[in-house]
Each structure stands twice: as structure tokens, then as C-alpha cells.
Enzyme design. Sequence first.
Site, PDB file in Angstrom:
ATOM      1  N   ASN A 159      46.661  39.970  16.185  1.00  0.00           N
ATOM      2  CA  ASN A 159      45.208  40.108  16.048  1.00  0.00           C
ATOM      3  C   ASN A 159      44.905  41.474  15.435  1.00  0.00           C
ATOM      4  O   ASN A 159      44.981  42.495  16.111  1.00  0.00           O
ATOM      5  CB  ASN A 159      44.559  39.982  17.444  1.00  0.00           C
ATOM      6  CG  ASN A 159      43.063  40.277  17.407  1.00  0.00           C
ATOM      7  OD1 ASN A 159      42.446  40.276  16.342  1.00  0.00           O
ATOM      8  ND2 ASN A 159      42.476  40.520  18.573  1.00  0.00           N
ATOM      9  N   LYS A 215      42.109  42.575  14.406  1.00  0.00           N
ATOM     10  CA  LYS A 215      40.746  43.074  14.661  1.00  0.00           C
ATOM     11  C   LYS A 215      40.137  43.553  13.340  1.00  0.00           C
ATOM     12  O   LYS A 215      40.384  42.938  12.301  1.00  0.00           O
ATOM     13  CB  LYS A 215      40.771  44.165  15.734  1.00  0.00           C
ATOM     14  CG  LYS A 215      41.529  43.717  16.982  1.00  0.00           C
ATOM     15  CD  LYS A 215      41.357  44.618  18.170  1.00  0.00           C
ATOM     16  CE  LYS A 215      42.157  44.080  19.336  1.00  0.00           C
ATOM     17  NZ  LYS A 215      41.960  44.815  20.573  1.00  0.00           N
ATOM     18  N   HIS A 255      37.172  36.492  22.586  1.00  0.00           N
ATOM     19  CA  HIS A 255      37.870  37.754  22.842  1.00  0.00           C
ATOM     20  C   HIS A 255      36.936  38.659  23.646  1.00  0.00           C
ATOM     21  O   HIS A 255      35.724  38.648  23.430  1.00  0.00           O
ATOM     22  CB  HIS A 255      38.264  38.415  21.514  1.00  0.00           C
ATOM     23  CG  HIS A 255      39.156  39.595  21.711  1.00  0.00           C
ATOM     24  ND1 HIS A 255      38.687  40.814  22.112  1.00  0.00           N
ATOM     25  CD2 HIS A 255      40.504  39.727  21.589  1.00  0.00           C
ATOM     26  CE1 HIS A 255      39.709  41.661  22.221  1.00  0.00           C
ATOM     27  NE2 HIS A 255      40.832  41.015  21.914  1.00  0.00           N
ATOM     28  N   GLU A 298      36.215  41.657  23.444  1.00  0.00           N
ATOM     29  CA  GLU A 298      35.377  42.547  22.634  1.00  0.00           C
ATOM     30  C   GLU A 298      34.124  41.801  22.162  1.00  0.00           C
ATOM     31  O   GLU A 298      33.041  42.367  22.103  1.00  0.00           O
ATOM     32  CB  GLU A 298      36.197  43.106  21.456  1.00  0.00           C
ATOM     33  CG  GLU A 298      37.185  44.165  21.939  1.00  0.00           C
ATOM     34  CD  GLU A 298      38.431  44.326  21.078  1.00  0.00           C
ATOM     35  OE1 GLU A 298      38.474  43.828  19.942  1.00  0.00           O
ATOM     36  OE2 GLU A 298      39.380  44.958  21.580  1.00  0.00           O
ATOM     37  N   GLU A 318      44.059  37.909  28.912  1.00  0.00           N
ATOM     38  CA  GLU A 318      43.972  39.302  28.485  1.00  0.00           C
ATOM     39  C   GLU A 318      43.114  40.097  29.466  1.00  0.00           C
ATOM     40  O   GLU A 318      41.871  40.072  29.364  1.00  0.00           O
ATOM     41  CB  GLU A 318      43.321  39.395  27.102  1.00  0.00           C
ATOM     42  CG  GLU A 318      44.096  38.739  25.999  1.00  0.00           C
ATOM     43  CD  GLU A 318      43.791  39.413  24.657  1.00  0.00           C
ATOM     44  OE1 GLU A 318      44.735  39.933  24.052  1.00  0.00           O
ATOM     45  OE2 GLU A 318      42.623  39.438  24.250  1.00  0.00           O
ATOM     46  N   GLY A 363      44.242  47.667  24.561  1.00  0.00           N
ATOM     47  CA  GLY A 363      44.181  48.942  23.860  1.00  0.00           C
ATOM     48  C   GLY A 363      44.322  50.168  24.758  1.00  0.00           C
ATOM     49  O   GLY A 363      44.075  51.288  24.326  1.00  0.00           O
ATOM     50  N   SER A 389      47.963  45.448  25.475  1.00  0.00           N
ATOM     51  CA  SER A 389      48.984  46.492  25.360  1.00  0.00           C
ATOM     52  C   SER A 389      50.415  45.961  25.280  1.00  0.00           C
ATOM     53  O   SER A 389      51.351  46.582  25.796  1.00  0.00           O
ATOM     54  CB  SER A 389      48.850  47.511  26.500  1.00  0.00           C
ATOM     55  OG  SER A 389      47.610  48.197  26.379  1.00  0.00           O
TER      56      SER A 389
HETATM   57  P1  PGA Z   1      46.094  45.411  22.243  1.00  0.00           P
HETATM   58  O1  PGA Z   1      44.967  44.310  21.975  1.00  0.00           O
HETATM   59  O2  PGA Z   1      47.415  44.755  22.020  1.00  0.00           O
HETATM   60  O3  PGA Z   1      45.809  46.506  21.230  1.00  0.00           O
HETATM   61  O4  PGA Z   1      45.928  45.863  23.644  1.00  0.00           O
HETATM   62  C1  PGA Z   1      45.150  42.979  22.350  1.00  0.00           C
HETATM   63  C2  PGA Z   1      43.923  42.191  22.019  1.00  0.00           C
HETATM   64  O5  PGA Z   1      42.810  42.727  22.129  1.00  0.00           O
HETATM   65  O6  PGA Z   1      44.011  41.019  21.612  1.00  0.00           O
END
Ligand code: PGA
Length: 243
Positions: free
Chosen positions: A11, A13, A99, A101, A167, A173, A205
Site C-alpha cells: 500500500n 498510500k 483503511h 486513514e 490493522e 506507521g 508496521s
Molecule cells: P505501515 O502501514 O506498514 O506503514 O504501518 C500499513 C497500512 O497502513 O496499511
Amino acid sequence: MKSSIVTLVANWKMHGNQAQVRSFAYAVNTMMQSASPNVRVVFCPPAIYLETTRASLPQNAQIKIGAQNCSAHAQGAFTGEISPAMLADCGARYVIIGHSERRAQHGETDAIVLEKAQAAAAVGLIPILCVGESATEYEAKQTTAVLSKQLQGVAAQPIAGLIVAYEPVWAIGSGKTPSMLEIAAAHAHIKSILGSAQTVLYGGSVKPSNISDILAITEVNGALIGGASLEIAGMQTMIAAVN
Ligand code: PGA
């Protein structure tokens, strides 16, 4: 080594440009020639680069293309939105839905997320439905209750082929991850709701140094990788971890 398919979703983003998308798609697809036959890689660039991604890959590419979001609507007066059919038309076979976010930044509720997943599946896209608890909910030991609530819609109206990504919001992150036991328990809970055959990925992460331990958990069927998927070398290590 797992006997079943392991899905790794990259992903990106809101990162990258045309040149980076091209080299990543080409390099990762090349790596797939020597990877375990059990590994499936889904690359989710920003939607504007879906066509660029498709154009960088051979017709029978092993790497699959995914989008990061879609509209719940098929067409109409929705300025700035992209329909599931448009994503499919530009080469996407998968789409990340709900997601955290988007839930936090764009007010996506469980009801909207369900509509989007259904709209995606209706045109043949495989929805990757993201669920997970916040830091406060984690501290209050509400993880299973949160997951049950977020999955209520798809439990009542099953979507064939659906992939779920667990998640924890606080792990995204942040460099933090739940313990392996906690990951196993959350995945087992999701499978208890949607059936033992449900594909469930872990996200939050995931990186080259922890992916082997995470994939070794029986209940885990793959990973949704954000930051660590931006590096081709890291991706190579993570694909090799499936072997
Ligand atoms: P990350 O993000 O691996 O940077 O923690 C995962 C995600 O948001 O899908």
C-alpha cells in the site's frame, strides 16, 4: 513455509511518482519469477498511476494491481471520485476498503465501508477490507468487540472472495506491533466470525525484520505493508520471507 497462498499487499498510500511506480512494478514482477509459487503480491499505487503500473507489466504479470479506495457509487455527480468499474478498467483487480486513514480523515463509517466493498465486488474487484482497534480501544481491551462491530455488515451479507486486513490503528506507521499472541487472537476472532476459510492479512508496521515471525502465525494469511513497501530491496526480503 505455509502450504496455502500468502498475500502481500504493498500500500503506497500517497507516495511515489511515475518513474518510481514503473521501476517498482517491473522489479517486483521480475522477483516473482523466482519466488515461492505460494506468494501473491498486490501493488496498490495511487489511483492516478494504475495505468502506468499496468503499462509497466507484461500481460500475464504475476504481480496483481490494486487501488486504495473506490466510490460506493457506479457513476454520477461525484466530483473527484472514482468508481470501482473505472479502477477495474485501468487494470485493478483488488481494492483496499475502509483503511483507518480514510475512516479517520474522510469519515468513512462501517455502513459506507460495507457499501464500497459491495460495489467493488459487484464489478469483480476483490475488496481488502481493513478493520482494527484504536490505541484507546486496545488499552481498554476492546479489540474483539471492535472487530465484531466492524465486521457485522459483511457477516450478515457475505462477499465472495473478500479479504480482511487486521490493522490495529496504533500499529500503523508507528513501528509498534501487537504481540504475536495478540495478532493470532485477533485473526482467530475474525475467522470465528467469517469462517475458518476467511483470508485475513495482518497490517501495521510490517517490515523485513518482523515479517517472518508474523507470517509464521498459523492464522495469518499474509500482510498489508505500508511504509516498508516503498523500498524495492525491502520488498524483495519480504517476498523471500514467504519461502
Ligand atoms: P505501515 O502501514 O506498514 O506503514 O504501518 C500499513 C497500512 O497502513 O496499511
